[in-house]
Design a protein around this motif. Structure first.
Motif, PDB file in Angstrom:
ATOM      1  N   LEU A  15     -39.165 -50.772  -3.969  1.00 18.57           N
ATOM      2  CA  LEU A  15     -38.192 -51.870  -4.033  1.00 18.57           C
ATOM      3  C   LEU A  15     -36.878 -51.411  -4.656  1.00 18.57           C
ATOM      4  O   LEU A  15     -35.795 -51.716  -4.164  1.00 18.57           O
ATOM      5  CB  LEU A  15     -38.771 -53.033  -4.847  1.00 18.57           C
ATOM      6  CG  LEU A  15     -39.809 -53.894  -4.139  1.00 18.57           C
ATOM      7  CD1 LEU A  15     -40.466 -54.859  -5.127  1.00 18.57           C
ATOM      8  CD2 LEU A  15     -39.170 -54.688  -3.007  1.00 18.57           C
ATOM      9  N   ASN A  18     -35.011 -49.107  -2.195  1.00 18.88           N
ATOM     10  CA  ASN A  18     -34.403 -49.831  -1.067  1.00 18.88           C
ATOM     11  C   ASN A  18     -33.168 -50.609  -1.492  1.00 18.88           C
ATOM     12  O   ASN A  18     -32.152 -50.601  -0.816  1.00 18.88           O
ATOM     13  CB  ASN A  18     -35.433 -50.774  -0.437  1.00 18.88           C
ATOM     14  CG  ASN A  18     -36.321 -50.045   0.533  1.00 18.88           C
ATOM     15  OD1 ASN A  18     -35.840 -49.305   1.384  1.00 18.88           O
ATOM     16  ND2 ASN A  18     -37.619 -50.212   0.405  1.00 18.88           N
ATOM     17  N   LEU A  21     -30.310 -48.239  -2.127  1.00 20.99           N
ATOM     18  CA  LEU A  21     -29.710 -47.761  -0.879  1.00 20.99           C
ATOM     19  C   LEU A  21     -28.817 -48.829  -0.262  1.00 20.99           C
ATOM     20  O   LEU A  21     -27.739 -48.551   0.244  1.00 20.99           O
ATOM     21  CB  LEU A  21     -30.807 -47.365   0.119  1.00 20.99           C
ATOM     22  CG  LEU A  21     -31.508 -46.029  -0.155  1.00 20.99           C
ATOM     23  CD1 LEU A  21     -32.725 -45.875   0.742  1.00 20.99           C
ATOM     24  CD2 LEU A  21     -30.542 -44.869   0.086  1.00 20.99           C
ATOM     25  N   LEU A  22     -29.298 -50.064  -0.315  1.00 19.41           N
ATOM     26  CA  LEU A  22     -28.521 -51.172   0.246  1.00 19.41           C
ATOM     27  C   LEU A  22     -27.195 -51.336  -0.489  1.00 19.41           C
ATOM     28  O   LEU A  22     -26.135 -51.451   0.125  1.00 19.41           O
ATOM     29  CB  LEU A  22     -29.326 -52.466   0.145  1.00 19.41           C
ATOM     30  CG  LEU A  22     -28.630 -53.737   0.606  1.00 19.41           C
ATOM     31  CD1 LEU A  22     -28.331 -53.676   2.088  1.00 19.41           C
ATOM     32  CD2 LEU A  22     -29.447 -54.955   0.277  1.00 19.41           C
TER      33      LEU A  22
ATOM     34  N   MET B  16     -44.044 -56.489  -0.677  1.00 21.42           N
ATOM     35  CA  MET B  16     -43.845 -55.442   0.347  1.00 21.42           C
ATOM     36  C   MET B  16     -43.971 -56.018   1.751  1.00 21.42           C
ATOM     37  O   MET B  16     -43.186 -55.715   2.652  1.00 21.42           O
ATOM     38  CB  MET B  16     -44.884 -54.325   0.165  1.00 21.42           C
ATOM     39  CG  MET B  16     -44.722 -53.534  -1.108  1.00 21.42           C
ATOM     40  SD  MET B  16     -43.405 -52.337  -0.986  1.00 21.42           S
ATOM     41  CE  MET B  16     -44.227 -51.051  -0.089  1.00 21.42           C
ATOM     42  N   LEU B  51     -36.707 -52.264   4.648  1.00 22.50           N
ATOM     43  CA  LEU B  51     -36.125 -53.362   3.879  1.00 22.50           C
ATOM     44  C   LEU B  51     -34.614 -53.295   3.886  1.00 22.50           C
ATOM     45  O   LEU B  51     -33.936 -54.284   4.049  1.00 22.50           O
ATOM     46  CB  LEU B  51     -36.604 -53.277   2.432  1.00 22.50           C
ATOM     47  CG  LEU B  51     -38.026 -53.739   2.157  1.00 22.50           C
ATOM     48  CD1 LEU B  51     -38.396 -53.406   0.734  1.00 22.50           C
ATOM     49  CD2 LEU B  51     -38.182 -55.210   2.421  1.00 22.50           C
ATOM     50  N   GLN B  52     -34.083 -52.079   3.740  1.00 30.47           N
ATOM     51  CA  GLN B  52     -32.645 -51.900   3.616  1.00 30.47           C
ATOM     52  C   GLN B  52     -31.912 -52.441   4.839  1.00 30.47           C
ATOM     53  O   GLN B  52     -30.963 -53.201   4.730  1.00 30.47           O
ATOM     54  CB  GLN B  52     -32.349 -50.413   3.460  1.00 30.47           C
ATOM     55  CG  GLN B  52     -30.886 -50.087   3.484  1.00 30.47           C
ATOM     56  CD  GLN B  52     -30.667 -48.663   3.902  1.00 30.47           C
ATOM     57  OE1 GLN B  52     -31.606 -47.888   4.002  1.00 30.47           O
ATOM     58  NE2 GLN B  52     -29.439 -48.326   4.170  1.00 30.47           N
TER      59      GLN B  52
END
Lengths: 241, 209
Positions: A15, A18, A21-22, B16, B51-52
């Motif tokens: 989590l 991610n 990265l976002l 998740m 997810l990104q």
């Protein structure tokens, strides 16, 4: 470490990774866009010509596309000239010495507005806020566009090679639409192409533009001085707001 | 302690799963073509399950709903007085109809209200237009509004005060100047040009002579 704790750690790391990265992607896109606007804002004298295509929609279906050629000359702080030629419009606009002028060559009518402030930024704000007049491609004319840009979300799609040149491809959403932009990759970032998708209208009509830049143009004061052609009539300008 | 761990594992798994099976997992990209003659686009949709990307697409980029196949572009042209730009206000019209069922007079008032709201809708679109010149072109099938009154297509014998779109003005009309004011004369009817914002329109006026 128990099995459950291991799973928990992996999930947590996933989590965090991610979301990092976002955030990094968004920051990258934001900095690309703002850097481009800063560079354009730093230019004292420049010109560009653009081919702009607008969709004409009816009931969500595309009826026709209207193409126009737009030529823009900028000499900061207070000289601007825009010429638009297309199927539906043949107009020139001038900003010089605190006077905004627009002339429709097809009809030979022109209108003038005296501006309270001479600078291009203040003039564009004034004619928009007071009269509802929009300067074409104004985002590429304001010197402080990097401070004006507002978006709810921005995405960086990576680099794209178009006709041998490398561009950063970004898209951002703001009130009323999504804007895709291809910005020259490098130290002199310029918006080369953009597409606006109007999400407020059924069928999502688009405006697309292809821009050719000249960052070292030969401009003279004559380019910005309006002289009424023979037989031209001056008409009033009323607010559209 | 064991119970706590189980709960945490369940929470992590559910988190998740939500991420990976998010309903909006498609990203649309455009590719400019025909650069010398303006930009057209080919489009492609890429599906990600990360997810990104899912998150990025949800707010940014372009939506799947906005994708249009190239074949759809370029239909035939129809001339009708209303455009899609006014469509968002239709919801308001429906609401007003409900309110104004009782009296005809009220209905008229409501029509005016609708017109004002339409102008506001355009302002919203202008958020993009102001800086980028975006939005769609208002073709010949409608001409917009002037202070709440529709801008009309030219026909002979229009009422004094009518606002007419310049694109519909017949080329057979002649320009005359009376006392330094320009008019368009069409069959002994006079029309005074002016800019409504950046739109050239004409107002039907009585004879200046």
């Amino acid at each position: 470490m128990t099995f459950q704790k291991k799973i928990l750690c992996i999930a947590g790391m996933g989590l965090v990774l991610n979301s990092t990265l976002l955030i990094a992607a968004e920051q990258s896109a934001t900095s690309i866009l703002k850097h481009a606007y800063q560079y354009i804002g730093s230019l004292d004298k420049y010109a560009f010509s653009a081919v702009v295509i607008n969709d004409d929609m009816k009931d969500g279906k595309l009826l026709k596309q209207y193409k126009k050629h737009v030529s823009v000359k900028v000499d900061r702080p207070d000289d601007l000239r825009v010429d638009i030629k297309g199927e539906t419009k043949d107009r020139s606009t001038y900003l010089h010495d605190g006077i905004f002028t627009m002339i429709d060559h097809r009809f030979n009518y022109y209108g003038q507005i005296k501006l309270p402030k001479k600078s291009i930024n203040a003039a564009l704000d004034y004619i928009f806020n007071k009269y509802g007049i929009k300067a074409p491609l104004a985002a590429l004319i304001y010197s402080d566009m990097n401070k004006r840009t507002k978006f709810t979300k921005i995405t960086y799609f990576g680099k794209r090679t178009i006709k041998g040149a490398e561009y950063d491809y970004i898209a951002f959403r703001n009130k009323g639409g999504v804007i895709h932009a291809w910005i020259t990759h490098g130290e002199k970032p310029l918006v080369k192409y953009f597409t606006i998708i109007d999400t407020t209208v059924k069928g999502n009509p688009r405006t697309t533009a292809s821009i050719n830049w000249d960052t070292d143009p030969k401009l003279s004061e004559k380019d910005f001085i309006f002289t009424a052609p023979k037989g031209a009539s001056k008409i009033s300008v009323e607010s559209a707001n | 302690m064991k119970k706590q761990n189980k709960m945490l594992v369940k929470f992590a798994v559910v988190t998740m799963m939500i991420g990976f099976f998010s309903p909006s997992l498609t990203i649309q990209t455009l590719t400019p073509q025909n650069m010398n003659n303006g930009v057209t686009h080919t489009e492609k949709e890429i599906t990600f399950t990360l997810l990104q990307r899912a998150e990025a697409r949800r707010g940014g980029g372009a939506r799947r709903g906005s994708a249009r196949p190239a074949a759809r572009r370029g239909g035939t042209r129809r001339a009708k007085p209303r455009s899609a730009a006014r469509r968002p206000a239709n919801k308001n019209i429906k609401r007003n109809k409900n309110i104004s069922r009782n009296k005809n007079i009220n209905r008229n008032k409501n029509i005016n209200r609708n017109v004002n709201r339409n102008v506001n809708v355009n302002r919203n679109v202008n958020v993009n237009n102001r800086y980028y010149g975006g939005g769609h072109y208002h073709g010949h099938h409608h001409h917009g509004y002037y202070h709440g009154h529709p801008i009309l297509t030219f026909t002979a014998g229009m009422a004094i005060g009518s606002i007419i779109a310049s694109s519909s003005m017949p080329s057979s009309c002649t320009t005359v100047s009376v006392g330094g004011v320009a008019y368009r004369r069409c069959n002994n009817e006079y029309y005074q040009p002016f800019y409504e914002g950046d739109t050239l329109v004409y107002k039907r006026v009585s004879s200046p002579y």
